[in-house]
Write an enzyme that holds these catalytic residues in place. Structure first.
Site, PDB file in Angstrom:
ATOM      1  CG  HIS A 268      -2.083   0.823   1.257  1.00 39.69           C
ATOM      2  ND1 HIS A 268      -2.440   1.642   0.227  1.00 39.69           N
ATOM      3  CD2 HIS A 268      -3.013   1.079   2.247  1.00 39.69           C
ATOM      4  CE1 HIS A 268      -3.519   2.353   0.554  1.00 39.69           C
ATOM      5  NE2 HIS A 268      -3.881   2.027   1.789  1.00 39.69           N
ATOM      6  CG  HIS A 307      -3.970   1.052  -8.263  1.00 37.87           C
ATOM      7  ND1 HIS A 307      -5.325   1.007  -8.008  1.00 37.87           N
ATOM      8  CD2 HIS A 307      -3.433   1.873  -7.325  1.00 37.87           C
ATOM      9  CE1 HIS A 307      -5.583   1.770  -6.972  1.00 37.87           C
ATOM     10  NE2 HIS A 307      -4.461   2.305  -6.528  1.00 37.87           N
ATOM     11  CG  ASP A 363       3.045   4.659  -3.559  1.00 44.60           C
ATOM     12  OD1 ASP A 363       2.979   5.770  -3.022  1.00 44.60           O
ATOM     13  OD2 ASP A 363       2.371   3.684  -3.206  1.00 44.60           O
TER      14      ASP A 363
HETATM   15  N1  ACO Z   1       5.217  -6.158 -10.747  1.00 51.13           N
HETATM   16  C1  ACO Z   1       5.146  -7.335 -11.428  1.00 51.13           C
HETATM   17  N2  ACO Z   1       4.013  -8.046 -11.553  1.00 51.13           N
HETATM   18  C2  ACO Z   1       2.904  -7.555 -10.962  1.00 51.13           C
HETATM   19  C3  ACO Z   1       2.911  -6.345 -10.252  1.00 51.13           C
HETATM   20  C4  ACO Z   1       4.121  -5.638 -10.158  1.00 51.13           C
HETATM   21  N3  ACO Z   1       4.194  -4.474  -9.502  1.00 51.13           N
HETATM   22  N4  ACO Z   1       1.669  -6.089  -9.777  1.00 51.13           N
HETATM   23  C5  ACO Z   1       0.919  -7.121 -10.171  1.00 51.13           C
HETATM   24  N5  ACO Z   1       1.659  -8.003 -10.886  1.00 51.13           N
HETATM   25  C6  ACO Z   1       1.189  -9.223 -11.559  1.00 51.13           C
HETATM   26  C7  ACO Z   1       0.831 -10.282 -10.530  1.00 51.13           C
HETATM   27  O1  ACO Z   1       1.954 -11.095 -10.238  1.00 51.13           O
HETATM   28  C8  ACO Z   1      -0.259 -11.029 -11.245  1.00 51.13           C
HETATM   29  O2  ACO Z   1       0.353 -11.838 -12.238  1.00 51.13           O
HETATM   30  P1  ACO Z   1      -0.262 -13.296 -12.601  1.00 51.13           P
HETATM   31  O3  ACO Z   1      -1.624 -13.008 -13.173  1.00 51.13           O
HETATM   32  O4  ACO Z   1       0.695 -13.868 -13.562  1.00 51.13           O
HETATM   33  O5  ACO Z   1      -0.319 -14.037 -11.297  1.00 51.13           O
HETATM   34  C9  ACO Z   1      -1.021  -9.928 -11.993  1.00 51.13           C
HETATM   35  O6  ACO Z   1      -0.040  -8.901 -12.216  1.00 51.13           O
HETATM   36  C10 ACO Z   1      -2.205  -9.383 -11.219  1.00 51.13           C
HETATM   37  O7  ACO Z   1      -1.731  -8.891  -9.980  1.00 51.13           O
HETATM   38  P2  ACO Z   1      -2.470  -9.021  -8.595  1.00 51.13           P
HETATM   39  O8  ACO Z   1      -1.434  -9.229  -7.519  1.00 51.13           O
HETATM   40  O9  ACO Z   1      -3.585 -10.009  -8.703  1.00 51.13           O
HETATM   41  O10 ACO Z   1      -3.100  -7.575  -8.468  1.00 51.13           O
HETATM   42  P3  ACO Z   1      -3.752  -6.945  -7.166  1.00 51.13           P
HETATM   43  O11 ACO Z   1      -4.837  -6.060  -7.628  1.00 51.13           O
HETATM   44  O12 ACO Z   1      -4.085  -7.979  -6.155  1.00 51.13           O
HETATM   45  O13 ACO Z   1      -2.544  -6.086  -6.550  1.00 51.13           O
HETATM   46  C11 ACO Z   1      -1.054  -4.351  -6.061  1.00 51.13           C
HETATM   47  C12 ACO Z   1      -2.411  -4.723  -6.686  1.00 51.13           C
HETATM   48  C13 ACO Z   1      -0.989  -4.853  -4.606  1.00 51.13           C
HETATM   49  C14 ACO Z   1      -0.940  -2.822  -6.025  1.00 51.13           C
HETATM   50  C15 ACO Z   1       0.082  -4.968  -6.909  1.00 51.13           C
HETATM   51  O14 ACO Z   1       0.018  -4.490  -8.234  1.00 51.13           O
HETATM   52  C16 ACO Z   1       1.452  -4.723  -6.316  1.00 51.13           C
HETATM   53  O15 ACO Z   1       1.882  -5.453  -5.419  1.00 51.13           O
HETATM   54  N6  ACO Z   1       2.196  -3.654  -6.805  1.00 51.13           N
HETATM   55  C17 ACO Z   1       3.473  -3.312  -6.242  1.00 51.13           C
HETATM   56  C18 ACO Z   1       3.302  -2.568  -4.923  1.00 51.13           C
HETATM   57  C19 ACO Z   1       2.799  -1.154  -5.126  1.00 51.13           C
HETATM   58  O16 ACO Z   1       3.276  -0.384  -5.970  1.00 51.13           O
HETATM   59  N7  ACO Z   1       1.784  -0.777  -4.302  1.00 51.13           N
HETATM   60  C20 ACO Z   1       1.211   0.552  -4.302  1.00 51.13           C
HETATM   61  C21 ACO Z   1      -0.195   0.552  -4.813  1.00 51.13           C
HETATM   62  S1  ACO Z   1      -0.833   2.184  -4.871  1.00 51.13           S
HETATM   63  C22 ACO Z   1      -1.202   2.507  -3.249  1.00 51.13           C
HETATM   64  O17 ACO Z   1      -1.518   1.665  -2.462  1.00 51.13           O
HETATM   65  C23 ACO Z   1      -1.162   3.849  -2.853  1.00 51.13           C
END
Ligand code: ACO
Length: 437
Positions: A268, A307, A363
């Site tokens: 987050h 996201h 971010d």
């Molecule tokens: N880098 C690489 N792969 C990613 C990333 C990433 N940053 N984010 C998602 N994916 C991939 C996942 O591995 C998944 O792949 P798969 O389908 O092969 O398994 C697919 O994309 C879908 O991702 P989910 O994890 O299901 O997406 P979710 O909606 O649950 O997660 C989240 C969203 C937590 C923001 C995620 O994208 C993440 O961890 N990003 C990095 C952390 C980050 O930047 N967080 C800040 C968010 S903004 C905020 O809170 C203010």
């Protein structure tokens, strides 16, 4: 208009059901009418991590994640960032309308009046270790304010709520600045009522021996814009925590501390700190492609990318990129920007990221500006928590006023053992435990 209805045939019983659709949703409680037989509890919906469940009705923030749209109370974020001050936007988010000049003057006056911390709260802060993480100090100190203001428990009294909201918005920059000064071993600086919200924050952070702190107007405005962009983001993880804890009628100080705890996680608000660590690890533009390949091979995530809601460019990231250019004119360019730009370019052209609709989020660039402004990465999430306090409080207030809301208490699908006989300790065998999985 004709009523929208979802017609369902329950194949277990051949019973037909008409479920009303309102605002594009069915009520999960309507499913309970569908029973497999007498004594059945009724059908539930199962939605881990709330992927497709609206937990409330809200009139605060609108996001269209596919189109990359963000609006507070109907106003596009781009216009608010360009034309408003942070406290003007805070008033809008909390009250639903942009303030008149007089309303804004009164609101700014009320918030400014509440920027001081009780001296005992200062002593409390002094007790933290010199290397305590600022976010841990922030969370604990906000929670501790609950003991200073026992009247905050009157959550059903609108006047008491208004007072706590002003107190919290006034005090969070002071706490944030104190956590920073504490880590440096510098004396605390008292708020200066002559200054704007962000200028005063900068004063409390960076004033040394000069008689009056004068903020660089370009940097103060950039910080104000960053605060506007971070003020609310509808039902994100921390807003959901704010509502859930608030639903038990706990006071807003402990609710805000709980929401801030949720924000601190690396998935987050903690992501902005992680982005900087990642850019440090990458080290130079030349290493970007290799790093992206590692991520694609399943080694971690690209921090600041992806996201839950945005499946397009996060509109906040676009504005932050613009604000970064203004800041760099005053501070000099942060060399990490080149690595970030290369990372964004490579990722946005890569099939892995395109297929999963992974774009830079808020971010990704915020940390680079914060660093150029002179903040250490440990402070980044605290900087996020200051403006987000406004969003949390607006969400909390809306929840309290909503006659449909009750104490938040989800259901579960129990998957454990059926009843079993107790085993005396001398007869027990070692078994794999669920805690170590
Ligand atoms: N880098 C690489 N792969 C990613 C990333 C990433 N940053 N984010 C998602 N994916 C991939 C996942 O591995 C998944 O792949 P798969 O389908 O092969 O398994 C697919 O994309 C879908 O991702 P989910 O994890 O299901 O997406 P979710 O909606 O649950 O997660 C989240 C969203 C937590 C923001 C995620 O994208 C993440 O961890 N990003 C990095 C952390 C980050 O930047 N967080 C800040 C968010 S903004 C905020 O809170 C203010």
């Amino acid at each position: 208009m004709e009523k929208e209805v979802l017609s369902i045939l329950d194949m277990r019983t051949n019973a037909p059901y008409d479920i009303p659709i309102e605002n594009g949703a069915v009520r999960a409680s309507d499913l309970r009418r569908m029973k497999a037989g007498p004594g059945d509890f009724g059908l539930m919906s199962y939605d881990p991590a709330f992927l497709n469940t609206a937990s409330c009705q809200s009139a605060i923030t609108f996001i269209d994640g596919d189109k990359g749209i963000l609006r507070y109370r109907g106003y596009p974020i781009e216009q608010l960032a360009e034309k408003c001050t942070f406290l003007e936007v805070a008033y809008l988010i909390l009250n639903g309308e942009l303030p008149t000049e007089l309303q804004l003057k009164n609101f700014v006056g009320a918030v400014t009046h509440h920027t001081m911390l009780h001296e005992t709260t200062k002593t409390f802060l002094t007790g933290f270790r010199h290397d305590a993480h600022p976010m841990g100090m922030f969370i604990s100190t906000v929670a501790a304010l609950s003991t200073v203001y026992p009247d905050a428990k009157n959550v059903l009294d609108p006047e008491a709520r208004k007072l706590q909201i002003q107190r919290l918005i006034g005090k969070v920059p002071t706490i944030a600045a104190y956590t920073y000064r504490h880590s440096l071993g510098y004396p605390y600086i008292y708020p200066d009522d002559d200054l704007s919200y962000t200028e005063n924050f900068m004063n409390m952070l960076w004033k040394m021996v000069e008689p009056k702190y004068r903020a660089n107007p370009v940097l103060a405005r950039a910080l104000d814009i960053l605060f506007i962009l971070h003020a609310d983001h509808e039902q994100n993880c921390s807003a959901n925590v704010m509502r859930a804890v608030g639903s038990s009628q706990a006071d807003p100080f402990v609710c805000t501390a709980a929401a801030a705890a949720a924000l601190s996680g690396p998935l987050h608000g903690g992501a902005n700190e992680e982005v900087l660590k990642m850019l440090d690890e990458i080290g130079s533009k030349e290493n970007v492609r290799g790093y992206v390949d590692k991520i694609k091979a399943g080694h971690g995530k690209l921090m600041g990318f992806g996201h839950r809601i945005y499946k397009n460019y996060d509109p906040r990231a676009r504005i932050i990129k613009w604000a970064a250019d203004q800041v760099f004119v005053a501070t000099g360019r942060n060399p990490k920007l080149d690595i970030a730009l290369e990372l964004e370019k490579i990722a946005l052209e890569d099939e892995y990221f395109i297929k999963r609709k992974l774009y830079p989020n808020v971010d990704f660039y915020s940390g680079i500006i914060y660093q150029a402004l002179g903040f250490k990465p440990e402070m980044f999430t605290v900087l996020f928590a200051i403006p987000r306090t406004v969003g949390w409080l607006a969400q909390w207030q809306e929840m309290i006023q909503d006659p449909e809301q009750k104490i938040a208490r989800p259901r579960q699908l129990y998957t454990g053992y059926d009843v079993r006989e107790f085993v005396p300790i001398e007869q027990r065998e070692v078994r794999a435990t669920s805690a170590t999985r």
